[in-house]
Write a protein that holds these residues in place. Structure first.
Motif, PDB file in Angstrom:
ATOM      1  N   ILE A  48       0.828  -1.206   0.000  1.00  0.00           N
ATOM      2  CA  ILE A  48       0.000   0.000   0.000  1.00  0.00           C
ATOM      3  C   ILE A  48       0.863   1.256   0.000  1.00  0.00           C
ATOM      4  CG2 ILE A  48      -0.220  -0.043   2.524  1.00  0.00           C
ATOM      5  CD1 ILE A  48      -3.097   1.006   2.109  1.00  0.00           C
ATOM      6  N   THR A  49       0.411   2.265  -0.744  1.00  0.00           N
ATOM      7  CA  THR A  49       1.049   3.581  -0.761  1.00  0.00           C
ATOM      8  C   THR A  49       0.085   4.586  -0.167  1.00  0.00           C
ATOM      9  OG1 THR A  49       2.355   3.074  -2.726  1.00  0.00           O
ATOM     10  CG2 THR A  49       2.006   5.400  -2.226  1.00  0.00           C
ATOM     11  N   LEU A  50       0.571   5.329   0.841  1.00  0.00           N
ATOM     12  CA  LEU A  50      -0.218   6.396   1.452  1.00  0.00           C
ATOM     13  C   LEU A  50       0.378   7.718   0.999  1.00  0.00           C
ATOM     14  CD1 LEU A  50      -0.592   5.081   5.122  1.00  0.00           C
ATOM     15  CD2 LEU A  50      -1.994   4.574   3.132  1.00  0.00           C
ATOM     16  N   ARG A  51      -0.448   8.572   0.411  1.00  0.00           N
ATOM     17  CA  ARG A  51       0.020   9.865  -0.110  1.00  0.00           C
ATOM     18  C   ARG A  51      -0.462  10.985   0.818  1.00  0.00           C
ATOM     19  NH1 ARG A  51       2.388   9.044  -4.810  1.00  0.00           N
ATOM     20  NH2 ARG A  51       1.829   7.170  -5.991  1.00  0.00           N
ATOM     21  N   PHE A  52       0.516  11.629   1.464  1.00  0.00           N
ATOM     22  CA  PHE A  52       0.246  12.702   2.413  1.00  0.00           C
ATOM     23  C   PHE A  52       0.660  14.050   1.825  1.00  0.00           C
ATOM     24  CE2 PHE A  52       0.700   8.999   5.103  1.00  0.00           C
ATOM     25  CZ  PHE A  52      -0.249   9.189   6.099  1.00  0.00           C
ATOM     26  N   LYS A  53       0.023  15.101   2.300  1.00  0.00           N
ATOM     27  CA  LYS A  53       0.446  16.455   1.948  1.00  0.00           C
ATOM     28  C   LYS A  53       1.901  16.613   2.384  1.00  0.00           C
ATOM     29  CE  LYS A  53      -0.695  21.282   2.826  1.00  0.00           C
ATOM     30  NZ  LYS A  53      -1.547  22.195   3.610  1.00  0.00           N
ATOM     31  N   ASP A  54       2.757  17.002   1.495  1.00  0.00           N
ATOM     32  CA  ASP A  54       4.191  17.185   1.751  1.00  0.00           C
ATOM     33  C   ASP A  54       4.887  15.900   2.202  1.00  0.00           C
ATOM     34  OD1 ASP A  54       3.900  19.936   1.150  1.00  0.00           O
ATOM     35  OD2 ASP A  54       3.300  20.337   3.214  1.00  0.00           O
ATOM     36  N   GLY A  55       4.230  14.761   2.062  1.00  0.00           N
ATOM     37  CA  GLY A  55       4.848  13.493   2.422  1.00  0.00           C
ATOM     38  C   GLY A  55       5.047  13.282   3.910  1.00  0.00           C
ATOM     39  N   VAL A  56       4.376  14.090   4.742  1.00  0.00           N
ATOM     40  CA  VAL A  56       4.546  14.018   6.194  1.00  0.00           C
ATOM     41  C   VAL A  56       3.355  13.278   6.806  1.00  0.00           C
ATOM     42  CG1 VAL A  56       4.790  15.344   8.319  1.00  0.00           C
ATOM     43  CG2 VAL A  56       5.839  16.169   6.197  1.00  0.00           C
ATOM     44  N   ALA A  57       3.653  12.168   7.502  1.00  0.00           N
ATOM     45  CA  ALA A  57       2.607  11.337   8.113  1.00  0.00           C
ATOM     46  C   ALA A  57       2.604  11.502   9.628  1.00  0.00           C
ATOM     47  CB  ALA A  57       2.860   9.871   7.758  1.00  0.00           C
ATOM     48  N   PRO A  58       1.446  11.311  10.257  1.00  0.00           N
ATOM     49  CA  PRO A  58       1.408  11.301  11.726  1.00  0.00           C
ATOM     50  C   PRO A  58       2.237  10.138  12.271  1.00  0.00           C
ATOM     51  CG  PRO A  58      -0.822  11.329  10.801  1.00  0.00           C
ATOM     52  CD  PRO A  58       0.127  11.088   9.673  1.00  0.00           C
ATOM     53  N   ALA A  59       2.574  10.206  13.533  1.00  0.00           N
ATOM     54  CA  ALA A  59       3.360   9.144  14.179  1.00  0.00           C
ATOM     55  C   ALA A  59       2.590   7.832  14.193  1.00  0.00           C
ATOM     56  CB  ALA A  59       3.696   9.568  15.608  1.00  0.00           C
ATOM     57  N   GLY A  60       3.334   6.726  14.222  1.00  0.00           N
ATOM     58  CA  GLY A  60       2.717   5.423  14.413  1.00  0.00           C
ATOM     59  C   GLY A  60       2.779   4.476  13.236  1.00  0.00           C
ATOM     60  N   ALA A  61       3.340   4.928  12.111  1.00  0.00           N
ATOM     61  CA  ALA A  61       3.408   4.050  10.924  1.00  0.00           C
ATOM     62  C   ALA A  61       4.110   2.752  11.284  1.00  0.00           C
ATOM     63  CB  ALA A  61       4.150   4.766   9.797  1.00  0.00           C
ATOM     64  N   PRO A  62       3.713   1.633  10.722  1.00  0.00           N
ATOM     65  CA  PRO A  62       2.819   1.439   9.572  1.00  0.00           C
ATOM     66  C   PRO A  62       1.380   1.078   9.948  1.00  0.00           C
ATOM     67  CG  PRO A  62       4.050  -0.560   9.904  1.00  0.00           C
ATOM     68  CD  PRO A  62       4.487   0.406  10.987  1.00  0.00           C
ATOM     69  N   TRP A  63       0.952   1.342  11.174  1.00  0.00           N
ATOM     70  CA  TRP A  63      -0.449   1.177  11.580  1.00  0.00           C
ATOM     71  C   TRP A  63      -1.012  -0.202  11.253  1.00  0.00           C
ATOM     72  CZ3 TRP A  63       0.844   5.504   8.399  1.00  0.00           C
ATOM     73  CH2 TRP A  63       1.176   6.633   9.135  1.00  0.00           C
ATOM     74  N   GLY A  64      -0.263  -1.233  11.594  1.00  0.00           N
ATOM     75  CA  GLY A  64      -0.740  -2.605  11.442  1.00  0.00           C
ATOM     76  C   GLY A  64      -0.246  -3.316  10.206  1.00  0.00           C
ATOM     77  N   ALA A  65       0.139  -2.592   9.170  1.00  0.00           N
ATOM     78  CA  ALA A  65       0.725  -3.230   7.977  1.00  0.00           C
ATOM     79  C   ALA A  65       2.198  -3.501   8.280  1.00  0.00           C
ATOM     80  CB  ALA A  65       0.593  -2.305   6.766  1.00  0.00           C
ATOM     81  N   SER A  66       2.806  -4.379   7.545  1.00  0.00           N
ATOM     82  CA  SER A  66       4.242  -4.562   7.748  1.00  0.00           C
ATOM     83  C   SER A  66       4.961  -3.380   7.117  1.00  0.00           C
ATOM     84  CB  SER A  66       4.720  -5.875   7.121  1.00  0.00           C
ATOM     85  OG  SER A  66       4.716  -5.773   5.721  1.00  0.00           O
ATOM     86  N   SER A  67       6.105  -2.962   7.728  1.00  0.00           N
ATOM     87  CA  SER A  67       6.808  -1.795   7.192  1.00  0.00           C
ATOM     88  C   SER A  67       7.255  -1.989   5.759  1.00  0.00           C
ATOM     89  CB  SER A  67       7.976  -1.382   8.048  1.00  0.00           C
ATOM     90  OG  SER A  67       8.372  -2.342   8.935  1.00  0.00           O
ATOM     91  N   SER A  68       7.543  -3.207   5.376  1.00  0.00           N
ATOM     92  CA  SER A  68       7.970  -3.458   3.997  1.00  0.00           C
ATOM     93  C   SER A  68       6.793  -3.376   3.020  1.00  0.00           C
ATOM     94  CB  SER A  68       8.629  -4.828   3.892  1.00  0.00           C
ATOM     95  OG  SER A  68       7.714  -5.838   4.221  1.00  0.00           O
ATOM     96  N   ALA A  69       5.569  -3.422   3.543  1.00  0.00           N
ATOM     97  CA  ALA A  69       4.376  -3.376   2.676  1.00  0.00           C
ATOM     98  C   ALA A  69       3.853  -1.976   2.450  1.00  0.00           C
ATOM     99  CB  ALA A  69       3.273  -4.239   3.285  1.00  0.00           C
ATOM    100  N   MET A  70       4.389  -0.987   3.202  1.00  0.00           N
ATOM    101  CA  MET A  70       3.837   0.366   3.150  1.00  0.00           C
ATOM    102  C   MET A  70       4.843   1.375   2.622  1.00  0.00           C
ATOM    103  SD  MET A  70       2.050   2.606   6.162  1.00  0.00           S
ATOM    104  CE  MET A  70       0.538   1.638   6.150  1.00  0.00           C
ATOM    105  N   THR A  71       4.384   2.228   1.720  1.00  0.00           N
ATOM    106  CA  THR A  71       5.176   3.342   1.226  1.00  0.00           C
ATOM    107  C   THR A  71       4.452   4.632   1.594  1.00  0.00           C
ATOM    108  OG1 THR A  71       5.946   2.041  -0.657  1.00  0.00           O
ATOM    109  CG2 THR A  71       6.172   4.430  -0.827  1.00  0.00           C
ATOM    110  N   ILE A  72       5.205   5.575   2.165  1.00  0.00           N
ATOM    111  CA  ILE A  72       4.639   6.887   2.514  1.00  0.00           C
ATOM    112  C   ILE A  72       5.315   7.911   1.607  1.00  0.00           C
ATOM    113  CG2 ILE A  72       4.490   8.655   4.286  1.00  0.00           C
ATOM    114  CD1 ILE A  72       4.296   6.355   6.324  1.00  0.00           C
ATOM    115  N   THR A  73       4.502   8.688   0.900  1.00  0.00           N
ATOM    116  CA  THR A  73       5.035   9.639  -0.061  1.00  0.00           C
ATOM    117  C   THR A  73       4.153  10.877  -0.139  1.00  0.00           C
ATOM    118  OG1 THR A  73       5.875   9.839  -2.332  1.00  0.00           O
ATOM    119  CG2 THR A  73       3.843   8.578  -2.037  1.00  0.00           C
TER     120      THR A  73
END
Length: 194
Positions: A167-192
């Protein structure tokens, strides 16, 4: 309170009529949608949607002058919808209201697991003003690949993306709240960035 410390509110002021309640005079609901109107006529909860592979609720309700509070809990669990765009005027992801049938009891706002088990969903654009994604909201959405996050997101609940395998999560300016990856495995999540 839920396990993340979020307060589940009993809302004694907002009361909804049954989903069969007629729209105020002169108001047209887009074809294929079913809604429950507030008793005071100020807004709706979407209780059913057209079963389409691509559903743009934002466009469908672009000329709608009333508030859209939320959608019925797990509305998309049995739908074929793969791509979903929600309107910015939507206040919450989902709403469970024990009064949908009777129309007389006050509603209970419950925001956990809104899209849990929605197996066909691959893309969703969330409302910009939404501040919270709650625990389990996208749990086991195994095909979900892209989420356009709200500009004003402040918090994402525990296990919100549990079971999402790539999964890819697209945030304004690529900045996400604390706590990633919120239950997904870190290798499964992209934050951009958006």
């Amino acid at each position: 309170e839920d396990k993340d410390g979020n307060v589940l509110q009993v809302n004694s002021e907002i009361k909804f009529a049954s989903s069969e309640t007629q729209a105020p005079e002169g108001v047209t609901i887009p074809e294929g949608y079913t809604v429950a109107w507030r008793f005071d006529g100020k807004g709706i909860i979407i209780t059913d949607v057209p079963d389409k592979v691509e559903l743009d609720i934002a466009s469908d309700f672009a000329n709608f002058d009333y508030e859209i509070y939320a959608m019925k809990f797990r509305l998309f669990a049995d739908k074929t919808t793969q791509r979903l765009t929600l309107p910015n005027k939507m206040k919450k992801l989902c709403y469970i209201d024990t009064s949908f049938e009777s129309g007389y009891e006050s509603g209970i706002e419950l925001l956990l697991g809104a899209f849990e088990q929605c197996k066909n969903l691959t893309y969703i654009k969330l409302p910009n003003d939404m501040k919270y994604i709650y625990a389990d909201d996208f749990k086991n959405c195994t095909k979900l690949r892209e989420v356009i996050m709200p500009d004003n997101i402040q918090r994402i609940g525990e296990n919100a993306f549990y079971g999402c395998s790539s999964i890819t999560l697209r945030f304004k300016d690529g900045v996400a709240p604390a706590g990633a990856p919120w239950g997904a495995s870190s290798s499964a999540m992209t934050i951009t960035s958006k």
